[in-house]
Scaffold this motif. Sequence first.
Motif, PDB file in Angstrom:
ATOM      1  N   LEU A  65       0.817  -1.214   0.000  1.00 39.89           N
ATOM      2  CA  LEU A  65       0.000   0.000   0.000  1.00 39.89           C
ATOM      3  C   LEU A  65       0.853   1.268   0.000  1.00 39.89           C
ATOM      4  O   LEU A  65       0.563   2.244   0.705  1.00 39.89           O
ATOM      5  N   ASP A  66       1.924   1.257  -0.780  1.00 35.97           N
ATOM      6  CA  ASP A  66       2.778   2.434  -0.930  1.00 35.97           C
ATOM      7  C   ASP A  66       3.537   2.811   0.339  1.00 35.97           C
ATOM      8  O   ASP A  66       4.112   3.913   0.409  1.00 35.97           O
ATOM      9  N   LEU A  67       3.523   1.974   1.347  1.00 39.12           N
ATOM     10  CA  LEU A  67       4.191   2.293   2.603  1.00 39.12           C
ATOM     11  C   LEU A  67       5.517   1.557   2.687  1.00 39.12           C
ATOM     12  O   LEU A  67       5.564   0.337   2.534  1.00 39.12           O
ATOM     13  N   PHE A  68       6.592   2.291   2.923  1.00 38.40           N
ATOM     14  CA  PHE A  68       7.897   1.669   3.105  1.00 38.40           C
ATOM     15  C   PHE A  68       8.088   1.356   4.591  1.00 38.40           C
ATOM     16  O   PHE A  68       8.859   2.000   5.288  1.00 38.40           O
ATOM     17  N   ASP A  69       7.367   0.346   5.080  1.00 38.99           N
ATOM     18  CA  ASP A  69       7.454   0.014   6.501  1.00 38.99           C
ATOM     19  C   ASP A  69       8.452  -1.087   6.788  1.00 38.99           C
ATOM     20  O   ASP A  69       8.606  -1.516   7.930  1.00 38.99           O
ATOM     21  N   LYS A  70       9.148  -1.559   5.746  1.00 31.43           N
ATOM     22  CA  LYS A  70      10.176  -2.570   5.923  1.00 31.43           C
ATOM     23  C   LYS A  70      11.460  -2.081   5.272  1.00 31.43           C
ATOM     24  O   LYS A  70      11.436  -1.360   4.278  1.00 31.43           O
ATOM     25  N   ARG A  71      12.577  -2.530   5.818  1.00 32.99           N
ATOM     26  CA  ARG A  71      13.885  -2.094   5.332  1.00 32.99           C
ATOM     27  C   ARG A  71      14.823  -3.292   5.391  1.00 32.99           C
ATOM     28  O   ARG A  71      14.966  -3.920   6.450  1.00 32.99           O
ATOM     29  N   LYS A 104       1.222  -7.832  -3.444  1.00 32.44           N
ATOM     30  CA  LYS A 104       1.939  -6.795  -4.176  1.00 32.44           C
ATOM     31  C   LYS A 104       2.735  -5.929  -3.207  1.00 32.44           C
ATOM     32  O   LYS A 104       2.221  -5.526  -2.160  1.00 32.44           O
ATOM     33  N   TYR A 105       3.987  -5.661  -3.589  1.00 32.58           N
ATOM     34  CA  TYR A 105       4.864  -4.818  -2.778  1.00 32.58           C
ATOM     35  C   TYR A 105       5.387  -3.660  -3.623  1.00 32.58           C
ATOM     36  O   TYR A 105       5.642  -3.805  -4.822  1.00 32.58           O
ATOM     37  N   TRP A 121       7.416  -1.765  -8.212  1.00 30.25           N
ATOM     38  CA  TRP A 121       6.561  -2.701  -7.496  1.00 30.25           C
ATOM     39  C   TRP A 121       6.717  -4.102  -8.085  1.00 30.25           C
ATOM     40  O   TRP A 121       7.176  -4.288  -9.200  1.00 30.25           O
ATOM     41  N   PHE A 122       6.338  -5.104  -7.307  1.00 26.37           N
ATOM     42  CA  PHE A 122       6.343  -6.496  -7.765  1.00 26.37           C
ATOM     43  C   PHE A 122       5.297  -7.264  -6.973  1.00 26.37           C
ATOM     44  O   PHE A 122       4.811  -6.795  -5.932  1.00 26.37           O
ATOM     45  N   THR A 123       4.969  -8.446  -7.467  1.00 28.41           N
ATOM     46  CA  THR A 123       4.072  -9.359  -6.757  1.00 28.41           C
ATOM     47  C   THR A 123       4.863 -10.582  -6.329  1.00 28.41           C
ATOM     48  O   THR A 123       5.512 -11.228  -7.159  1.00 28.41           O
ATOM     49  N   ALA A 124       4.844 -10.882  -5.048  1.00 27.69           N
ATOM     50  CA  ALA A 124       5.559 -12.056  -4.548  1.00 27.69           C
ATOM     51  C   ALA A 124       4.943 -13.327  -5.132  1.00 27.69           C
ATOM     52  O   ALA A 124       3.734 -13.411  -5.353  1.00 27.69           O
TER      53      ALA A 124
END
Length: 446
Positions: A65-71, A104-105, A121-124
């Motif tokens: 959802l457009d959120l960069f909550d992982k690094r 989707k990420y 973006w990509f889909t796992a």
Amino acid sequence: MTLLSGVLIFLIFNIVSSKPVTSNDPIYGQPEQIHLSYGLDPSLMIVTWVTLTEVNDSIVEYGQLDLFDKRATGSVSIFQDSGDEKRQEYIHRVVLHDLIPGQKYFYHCGSDEYGWSPLFWFTAMRNDSNFVVRMAVYGDMGKDNAQSMARLQEETQAGHFDLILHVGDMAYDMNDDNARYGDQYMNSIESIAGYIPYMTCPGNHENAYNFSQYVAKFSMPWPNNTYGGDANHYYSFNVGPVHVISFSTEFYYYLQYGFEQIINQYQWIERDLKEANKPENRAKHPWIITMAHKPMYCSNNNDDECLFANGYIFIRLGLPFIQAFGFEDLFAKYGVDLEFWAHEHSYERLWPVYNTTVYNGTKGAYIDPDAPVHIVTGSAGCNERHDPFGVPRPWTAFQNNDYGYTRMNIYNSSHLYLEQVSDDQGGKVIDSMWLIKSKHGPYSYF
């Protein structure tokens, strides 16, 4: 006074604009040549990119959802080209873990100091076998005259494909102009490979300096969570109902780089096929598909191997004198269903064939055939243009030398659909095939 001010501004502008950009300038630390590849597990995705100056941080920020909550952080390695300038580039690899299958990420890559790439973006990958796998398949696409590029870019970003199989020969050549051709090519495919996994095998146009550009810049999967390097020559992966094996035909034709790799690759492929044919594995991934560059069979008339040997005989039957390490018997023994090749700058669909003999199915050529099906798809477009055909062979089903690429959908354990797109004819489908199999496994002569 106004005139004097204008002169000063002009002089300052010229001094600033003529300042040479050095490799220490921040722009050279920007990520480029971004591309994805599958890991061995559906919860993994590998992000690879290049910087043209030393950047010690390799970071991917991502999320849903457009959120960069992982690094995630990864590694950087130095690649030095062997051309006259001995240019250095910095190859960054980050493995994304614990992805939710089928989700989707959004992501970007780079570093806090030097900046970030655009948004991708990509889909796992899903972790089951009950979905349609959609691929584009092609070889022999260059930096120049890449006729299929625009259509592939559009279809990829429209969500038409899950992955790409590039069957060797890129850029023409990656090492040219001290590796700048490779840089330009990798940047041009970013609009494809930044969104879906770009799975590759080497071709003859990657051979310079022992395939060093190809080995350095791609990140194909290998056991023990290692990616890239020698693994780029041969590897396998599963996606949905398909087990894909990628390998190098070039080992057989560049013996100056050694002989041992022919043996190592052959033995590894045999072990991989044995594992893939265990009942529990073949039930989950019934289709076995291979890709490699130089074709076992071809009917082009500008290639001595096609003209006088029906194809690349070392690949089909093995090395001369010792008659060892050929793949036709091995692939038939373990029930390979479909074999993709390239190298010839054209498209050719074969009838099911083994030992130059056609083994069509009894209810239709591609319904339960008693031999693998071969597709030669090397017409994506390069500066060497087309390769003309000779007289069709008994095993030739269809020939065409329009620029184009192959689309393939694997619907389930029994039905696979394949079509050839002509870029010359505005995206028209010029050939299609349903391969239907009620069972998978060794053919009747084994």
